[in-house]
Scaffold this motif. Structure first.
Motif, PDB file in Angstrom:
ATOM      1  N   GLN A  41       0.836  -1.201   0.000  1.00  0.00           N
ATOM      2  CA  GLN A  41       0.000   0.000   0.000  1.00  0.00           C
ATOM      3  C   GLN A  41       0.874   1.255   0.000  1.00  0.00           C
ATOM      4  O   GLN A  41       0.552   2.246  -0.638  1.00  0.00           O
ATOM      5  CB  GLN A  41      -0.938   0.010   1.204  1.00  0.00           C
ATOM      6  N   GLU A  86      -9.887   3.445  -1.833  1.00  0.00           N
ATOM      7  CA  GLU A  86      -9.905   2.473  -0.737  1.00  0.00           C
ATOM      8  C   GLU A  86      -8.494   2.118  -0.241  1.00  0.00           C
ATOM      9  O   GLU A  86      -8.103   0.947  -0.241  1.00  0.00           O
ATOM     10  CB  GLU A  86     -10.619   1.186  -1.188  1.00  0.00           C
ATOM     11  N   THR A 138      -7.233   1.820   2.630  1.00  0.00           N
ATOM     12  CA  THR A 138      -7.101   1.025   3.854  1.00  0.00           C
ATOM     13  C   THR A 138      -7.588  -0.400   3.671  1.00  0.00           C
ATOM     14  O   THR A 138      -7.564  -1.180   4.623  1.00  0.00           O
ATOM     15  CB  THR A 138      -7.895   1.671   5.002  1.00  0.00           C
ATOM     16  N   ASN A 139      -8.016  -0.722   2.441  1.00  0.00           N
ATOM     17  CA  ASN A 139      -8.523  -2.073   2.168  1.00  0.00           C
ATOM     18  C   ASN A 139      -7.477  -3.138   2.485  1.00  0.00           C
ATOM     19  O   ASN A 139      -6.344  -3.039   2.058  1.00  0.00           O
ATOM     20  CB  ASN A 139      -8.912  -2.187   0.693  1.00  0.00           C
ATOM     21  N   LEU A 151      -5.989  -3.894   5.212  1.00  0.00           N
ATOM     22  CA  LEU A 151      -4.988  -3.621   6.248  1.00  0.00           C
ATOM     23  C   LEU A 151      -5.542  -4.000   7.622  1.00  0.00           C
ATOM     24  O   LEU A 151      -6.743  -3.891   7.868  1.00  0.00           O
ATOM     25  CB  LEU A 151      -4.615  -2.138   6.247  1.00  0.00           C
ATOM     26  N   PRO A 175      -5.893  -3.328  11.801  1.00  0.00           N
ATOM     27  CA  PRO A 175      -6.188  -2.045  12.452  1.00  0.00           C
ATOM     28  C   PRO A 175      -4.964  -1.135  12.606  1.00  0.00           C
ATOM     29  O   PRO A 175      -5.055   0.072  12.374  1.00  0.00           O
ATOM     30  CB  PRO A 175      -6.728  -2.472  13.813  1.00  0.00           C
ATOM     31  N   ARG A 208      -4.031   0.222   9.251  1.00  0.00           N
ATOM     32  CA  ARG A 208      -5.071   1.170   8.869  1.00  0.00           C
ATOM     33  C   ARG A 208      -4.793   2.546   9.480  1.00  0.00           C
ATOM     34  O   ARG A 208      -4.831   3.567   8.794  1.00  0.00           O
ATOM     35  CB  ARG A 208      -6.387   0.620   9.411  1.00  0.00           C
ATOM     36  N   ASP A 209      -4.462   2.543  10.771  1.00  0.00           N
ATOM     37  CA  ASP A 209      -4.158   3.810  11.443  1.00  0.00           C
ATOM     38  C   ASP A 209      -2.932   4.482  10.839  1.00  0.00           C
ATOM     39  O   ASP A 209      -2.907   5.694  10.633  1.00  0.00           O
ATOM     40  CB  ASP A 209      -3.941   3.577  12.945  1.00  0.00           C
ATOM     41  N   LEU A 237      -3.893   5.976   7.542  1.00  0.00           N
ATOM     42  CA  LEU A 237      -4.719   7.176   7.701  1.00  0.00           C
ATOM     43  C   LEU A 237      -3.873   8.372   8.143  1.00  0.00           C
ATOM     44  O   LEU A 237      -4.069   9.491   7.664  1.00  0.00           O
ATOM     45  CB  LEU A 237      -5.840   6.908   8.711  1.00  0.00           C
ATOM     46  N   SER A 261     -13.919   5.426   0.618  1.00  0.00           N
ATOM     47  CA  SER A 261     -14.057   4.341   1.574  1.00  0.00           C
ATOM     48  C   SER A 261     -15.522   3.956   1.641  1.00  0.00           C
ATOM     49  O   SER A 261     -16.392   4.733   1.259  1.00  0.00           O
ATOM     50  CB  SER A 261     -13.574   4.774   2.949  1.00  0.00           C
ATOM     51  N   GLU A 309     -13.982   5.540   9.760  1.00  0.00           N
ATOM     52  CA  GLU A 309     -12.535   5.670   9.724  1.00  0.00           C
ATOM     53  C   GLU A 309     -12.086   6.971   9.064  1.00  0.00           C
ATOM     54  O   GLU A 309     -10.972   7.431   9.292  1.00  0.00           O
ATOM     55  CB  GLU A 309     -11.903   4.478   9.031  1.00  0.00           C
TER      56      GLU A 309
END
Lengths: 297, 305
Positions: free
Chosen positions: B138, B157, B159-160, B162, B164, B167-168, B171, B189, B194
């Protein structure tokens, strides 16, 4: 007691994000970059070492007869090379086809398999740019692959003091024949490879499409010979890539064909062969453009 | 940054976008919608890769239908799906993509090194990408979208797939793309939650139509609610009822929800103080106090009602 000296110059500077104010060279430059990248890729450059083994191994096999020819000519003192320059690539056709079967899927199938196409088409280049860059790269790679052995034998022939005028004419005619072969074979191979994201399928399909017509044409020509209709032999030459190139080099470039009974094509058949090559290449490019019309994000 | 006017895209079988009119300014904008809401179609039209059936779209002041190539030179795109060749290193690949965006060779190399460092890829950038984790892939996908220093990036998308933690990290990286690099972001998203923390502005679409477009601040202001749970005491055997009555007297609406939970409408910052004081005055214990935010389902319900 000494105080540890402050190493003020040993700090790591985080220079942060830097803007890019330089040149943006646009679609033509991107197309050229894709051409260079693909040309390098066909020879495994810029990829791991194992990707280089096959193309360079095949090139060694391709160039070996040229080296041997020159060695034989210079030791025996003949002024004729064993293989005409114009027929050199054709006489090595299996190697040429193997190289294409490896290079064409490398150029287009991998982009499909790894779904890299959206990254290209979200940039300034268009589908037509992509197709022309890939086609030019494969033609270039094949021309280098088949043309360099000719150059080796030409230079070697000059050093062995074979006739300069003869050698130069033969070499230039050979380059033209090689160019015709490169454009035709690359167009067909690229089109076939563009339909599969699977490399293995691509390899098999390219070999099949390039060689099976030849397997069909030669027996038919031989059959015509037994039927005493030798005029038809040349016309049957229009139906396989190898015999097309063979006919053209025999009709216009001073070569002789490998057709049964040593039949030489008429000028009319030569022109028809040229038109067939031009038509086939145009058709391949048109189908490639069509193929990529749907591919995108 | 982006303006669409009555943007419509019909395919033979479905209408992917249906008269979408929206303005998206600088900053980080979240484009929210369920699968098939028209997010990817919108991106395609914005990049000038497909003609609109009706209406128009402009990106960076350029018309998407006519000046697609100029848009694509100044915009970065990160696709939703995997798009990285396995047998090439991240450095080699991003340099190639930088050149595809029109950067000369030396600039492409410099920008690649810079960008890969900014997205947090270290020594592994010299290894073939086939061995990378999803998080690393990613990052490379983000790097190739940023390498030519675009004015705007479209992230589909990101964070697809990933976990948690990943994902953070993604972001906060997206936040930095705007805060530190000064590049505006449109991030899609299907989860509203999120993106709330990451985005300045939220656009919600469904069935190709605009449901909402507003700043995240006003989003949470309007939709903010507070859930509290209190203990019971001898003086007040039903603590939540007592609190509700006392709050009503103070002019704050509270409604019982599941179990002992009370949901309180937050109309201003003073509500928090009133709640705290009310509970303390009644001599009850405050077991739980948490922010409630509307989920995407509620936005849809609101739109339908």
């Amino acid at each position: 007691m000494t105080i540890p000296r402050q190493t003020a110059d040993a700090r790591i500077h985080d220079i942060g994000y830097r803007r890019y104010e330089g040149a943006r060279l646009g679609a033509r430059y991107a197309r050229y970059s894709l051409f260079v990248h693909s040309l390098r890729g066909a020879f495994g450059l810029g990829r791991p070492a194992r990707s280089k083994v096959l193309p360079w191994g095949l090139f060694a096999v391709m160039a070996l007869p040229a080296v041997i020819m020159v060695a034989v000519a210079s030791t025996t003192g003949t002024d004729e090379l064993l293989i005409d320059h114009t027929r050199y690539a054709l006489s090595m056709e299996p190697i040429v086809v193997l190289f294409l079967a490896m290079a064409a899927p490398q150029l287009v199938s991998l982009d499909l398999r790894y779904k890299t196409m959206p990254l290209y088409f979200s940039r300034p280049i268009t589908r037509a740019d992509y197709v022309t860059a890939k086609f030019a790269a494969l033609v270039g790679a094949l021309f280098l692959f088949t043309g360099l052995p000719l150059t080796i034998s030409y230079v070697g022939g000059l050093l062995a003091e074979l006739g300069f005028a003869d050698q130069t004419t033969g070499y230039l005619q050979g380059l033209v024949a090689t160019a015709v072969l490169s454009v035709l074979y690359a167009g067909i191979a690229l089109l076939v490879a563009s339909f599969t994201p699977r490399r293995g399928f691509g390899v098999a399909a390219v070999i099949a499409v390039l060689t099976i017509p030849g397997f069909a044409v030669y027996p038919l020509q031989a059959l015509m010979e037994t039927q005493d209709s030798e005029g038809a032999i040349g016309w049957f030459g229009l139906f396989s890539p190898a015999s097309l190139v063979d006919g053209i080099q025999a009709a216009f470039l001073g070569g002789t064909t490998g057709f049964p009974a040593g039949v030489q094509p008429t000028t009319l058949q030569g022109i028809a062969s040229l038109l067939a090559v031009a038509g086939l290449v145009a058709l391949c490019l048109a189908l490639l453009l069509r193929r990529y019309r749907k591919a995108g994000i | 940054m982006i303006q669409t006017r009555g943007l419509t895209k019909r395919y033979p079988r479905v209408t992917a976008l249906d008269g979408l009119t929206v303005d998206i300014g600088p900053g980080v904008t979240g484009l929210i919608g369920s699968n098939g809401a028209g997010k990817s179609t919108l991106i395609k039209l914005l990049l000038g890769l497909a003609p609109a059936t009706e209406g128009s779209a402009a990106v960076l002041g350029l018309d998407a239908a006519r000046e697609g190539d100029a848009i694509r030179a100044r915009v970065g795109y990160m696709p939703e799906h995997d798009c990285l060749p396995a047998d090439v290193s991240a450095t080699e690949f991003v340099v190639h993509m930088a050149r595809m965006s029109g950067l000369p060779v030396t600039a492409a190399r410099e920008r690649t090194a810079d960008t890969l460092r900014h997205v947090g890829l270290r020594e592994e950038r010299y290894r073939p990408m086939g061995g990378y984790s999803t998080g690393m892939k990613q990052r490379v996908k983000l790097a190739q979208a940023l390498v030519h220093d675009p004015s705007l990036v479209l992230l589909d998308e990101p964070t697809n797939g990933l976990d948690p933690a990943g994902r953070d990290e993604m972001l906060s990286l997206i936040r930095r793309v705007h805060a530190d690099f000064g590049i505006s972001v449109l991030v899609t998203s299907h989860l509203l939650g999120e993106l709330e923390r990451t985005c300045d502005h939220i656009v919600v679409i469904d069935g190709g139509r605009l449901l909402r477009s507003q700043s995240t601040a006003s989003f949470t202001e309007v939709t903010a609610a507070l859930a509290i749970e209190v203990t019971d005491s001898d003086a007040h055997p039903r603590g939540s009822d007592a609190v509700r009555a006392a709050l009503a007297a103070a002019g704050v609406t509270a409604a019982p929800t599941v179990g002992q939970l009370l949901e309180i409408e937050v109309t201003g910052a003073e509500v928090y103080d009133i709640v705290r004081d009310t509970v303390a005055d009644l001599g009850l214990g405050l077991v739980r106090m948490e922010q409630r935010r509307h989920r995407i389902a509620e936005v849809f319900e609101e739109a339908q009602s």
